[in-house]
Design an enzyme around this catalytic site. Structure first.
Site, PDB file in Angstrom:
ATOM      1  N   CYS A 127       0.813  -1.222   0.000  1.00 49.44           N
ATOM      2  CA  CYS A 127       0.000   0.000   0.000  1.00 49.44           C
ATOM      3  C   CYS A 127       0.846   1.271   0.000  1.00 49.44           C
ATOM      4  O   CYS A 127       0.303   2.368  -0.189  1.00 49.44           O
ATOM      5  CB  CYS A 127      -0.925   0.012   1.212  1.00 49.44           C
ATOM      6  SG  CYS A 127      -2.090  -1.373   1.267  1.00 49.44           S
ATOM      7  N   HIS A 137      -2.179  -5.024   7.280  1.00 50.78           N
ATOM      8  CA  HIS A 137      -2.559  -5.269   5.889  1.00 50.78           C
ATOM      9  C   HIS A 137      -3.343  -6.575   5.795  1.00 50.78           C
ATOM     10  O   HIS A 137      -2.922  -7.606   6.322  1.00 50.78           O
ATOM     11  CB  HIS A 137      -1.324  -5.350   4.993  1.00 50.78           C
ATOM     12  CG  HIS A 137      -1.653  -5.504   3.540  1.00 50.78           C
ATOM     13  ND1 HIS A 137      -1.856  -4.414   2.710  1.00 50.78           N
ATOM     14  CD2 HIS A 137      -1.833  -6.609   2.770  1.00 50.78           C
ATOM     15  CE1 HIS A 137      -2.147  -4.849   1.491  1.00 50.78           C
ATOM     16  NE2 HIS A 137      -2.130  -6.174   1.497  1.00 50.78           N
ATOM     17  N   CYS A 144      -4.613  -1.969   3.662  1.00 53.83           N
ATOM     18  CA  CYS A 144      -4.326  -1.814   5.089  1.00 53.83           C
ATOM     19  C   CYS A 144      -5.596  -1.366   5.796  1.00 53.83           C
ATOM     20  O   CYS A 144      -6.293  -0.459   5.331  1.00 53.83           O
ATOM     21  CB  CYS A 144      -3.216  -0.788   5.289  1.00 53.83           C
ATOM     22  SG  CYS A 144      -1.569  -1.427   4.887  1.00 53.83           S
ATOM     23  N   HIS A 151     -10.079 -10.897   9.554  1.00 52.35           N
ATOM     24  CA  HIS A 151     -10.946 -10.992   8.371  1.00 52.35           C
ATOM     25  C   HIS A 151     -11.919 -12.135   8.619  1.00 52.35           C
ATOM     26  O   HIS A 151     -11.518 -13.285   8.807  1.00 52.35           O
ATOM     27  CB  HIS A 151     -10.132 -11.245   7.109  1.00 52.35           C
ATOM     28  CG  HIS A 151     -10.983 -11.242   5.866  1.00 52.35           C
ATOM     29  ND1 HIS A 151     -11.204 -10.107   5.116  1.00 52.35           N
ATOM     30  CD2 HIS A 151     -11.683 -12.234   5.257  1.00 52.35           C
ATOM     31  CE1 HIS A 151     -12.002 -10.393   4.104  1.00 52.35           C
ATOM     32  NE2 HIS A 151     -12.306 -11.676   4.167  1.00 52.35           N
ATOM     33  N   CYS A 152     -13.214 -11.808   8.604  1.00 54.70           N
ATOM     34  CA  CYS A 152     -14.242 -12.794   8.938  1.00 54.70           C
ATOM     35  C   CYS A 152     -14.908 -13.304   7.663  1.00 54.70           C
ATOM     36  O   CYS A 152     -15.556 -12.523   6.949  1.00 54.70           O
ATOM     37  CB  CYS A 152     -15.275 -12.176   9.864  1.00 54.70           C
ATOM     38  SG  CYS A 152     -16.596 -13.324  10.334  1.00 54.70           S
ATOM     39  N   CYS A 158     -13.438  -7.377   6.385  1.00 51.15           N
ATOM     40  CA  CYS A 158     -12.496  -7.198   7.477  1.00 51.15           C
ATOM     41  C   CYS A 158     -13.219  -6.559   8.656  1.00 51.15           C
ATOM     42  O   CYS A 158     -13.952  -5.581   8.485  1.00 51.15           O
ATOM     43  CB  CYS A 158     -11.339  -6.301   7.043  1.00 51.15           C
ATOM     44  SG  CYS A 158      -9.850  -7.212   6.663  1.00 51.15           S
TER      45      CYS A 158
END
Length: 324
Positions: A127, A137, A144, A151-152, A158
């Protein structure tokens, strides 16, 4: 190039499968409870009150789930991006130590207190930004994320600064939804096993409603309890597994400023809005108060409370302290 784009496209399509599974189960539960249980009426006790409470739970669950899925992850603002001249200096410098020194000089102008495990300023090569405290990130979202928790896959998003409150409310209203279904279906579940339930196809919906509600409640209970502990300690899931590193070393409780203030950082100061899925979290995700205030006093930006925040029109102005 075309192959990688095709793979990314397939990944994005398949990433919605867990969301579709949850949505399908919830829609089935709505049909089974409303149409097969309440409207068919196995007895006269199931009526308007059941339907009213059920729809309140269903609406709050759906609202928080929607907000968890479709709230974009918050990303670092332009102040944390390298300027054109700094980027040229950084890329032209071949010595790693000199590159680290360049980042140190830039970070002095920013409210950054955490470091990499090596002690260097945390910098994202993908990024091209200096990472604010608690920012990480995400390889799935390819960006980012401010105060990234994890992260689901079940929300295909996220969980971080912008939607952490919504995620917690989603877990709580999911549990409430399951508890209400299990509590009101239990009497019909007993009748099913005793053979007192009328022999109709709808009785299988009652059976599966009970099992599915209990199964989801147990799994959600442990997850919700874990996140309640994280909020009380002011940690993210990532920080629970890998403690943040500061100038003075590793400190797992570096952001812990007391339970009351920890709760206010996530839910805001107005308790009337704590259980409503509207954004009330404190700050802008770029700066978080530290347990050890002496570290903050070393940064002139914080010592003078002459902070900044990114305004709605994209210009950086004002005071970061005012946004907290």
């Amino acid at each position: 190039m075309a192959l990688s784009r095709g793979l990314r496209c397939c990944q994005r399509v398949f990433s919605w499968i867990p969301v579709l599974i949850i949505t399908s189960v919830v829609l089935w539960s709505y049909y089974a409870y409303v149409f097969e249980l309440c409207l068919c009426k196995y007895d006269k006790n199931c009526g308007l009150v059941y339907l009213l409470v059920f729809h309140v739970c269903f609406v709050m669950f759906s609202w928080t789930y929607w907000k968890s899925i479709f709230t974009p992850p918050a990303t670092p603002c332009k102040k944390f991006q390298l300027s054109y001249s700094d980027k040229q200096r950084y890329e032209m410098e071949e010595r790693p130590d000199a590159q680290k020194q360049i980042l140190v000089e830039i970070a002095k102008k920013l409210p950054i207190f955490t470091r990499a495990q090596s002690g260097a300023i945390r910098f994202c090569d993908r990024c091209q930004v200096l990472k604010p405290d608690r920012c990480h990130h995400c390889s799935v979202c390819e960006t980012c994320v401010l105060k990234m928790d994890h992260h689901c896959p079940w929300v295909n998003n996220c969980v971080g600064f912008s939607n952490y409150k919504f995620f917690l409310l989603f877990l709580s209203y999911s549990m409430l939804y399951c508890v209400f279904i299990a509590a009101t279906v239990f009497q019909y579940f007993l009748k099913f096993w005793s053979g007192d339930l009328p022999n109709r196809p709808a009785k299988f919906h009652v059976l599966f409603l009970m099992f599915v509600a209990l199964m989801f409640f147990v799994s959600l209970m442990f997850l919700f309890g874990y996140h309640c502990w994280l909020v009380a300690k002011n940690r993210s899931t990532l920080e629970a597994f890998s403690a943040p590193v500061f100038v003075n070393g590793t400190d797992r409780n570096g952001f812990n400023v007391g339970i009351r203030k920890n709760l206010q950082q996530v839910f805001g100061e107005d308790r009337r809005l704590w259980f409503i899925p509207v954004f009330t979290s404190q700050g802008n995700g770029h700066y978080f108060p530290l347990k050890n205030r002496s570290s903050e006093s070393q940064n002139p930006l914080l010592a003078n409370e002459d902070m900044w925040e990114e305004s709605d029109d994209g210009s950086e102005e004002g005071s970061l302290g005012e946004s907290l």
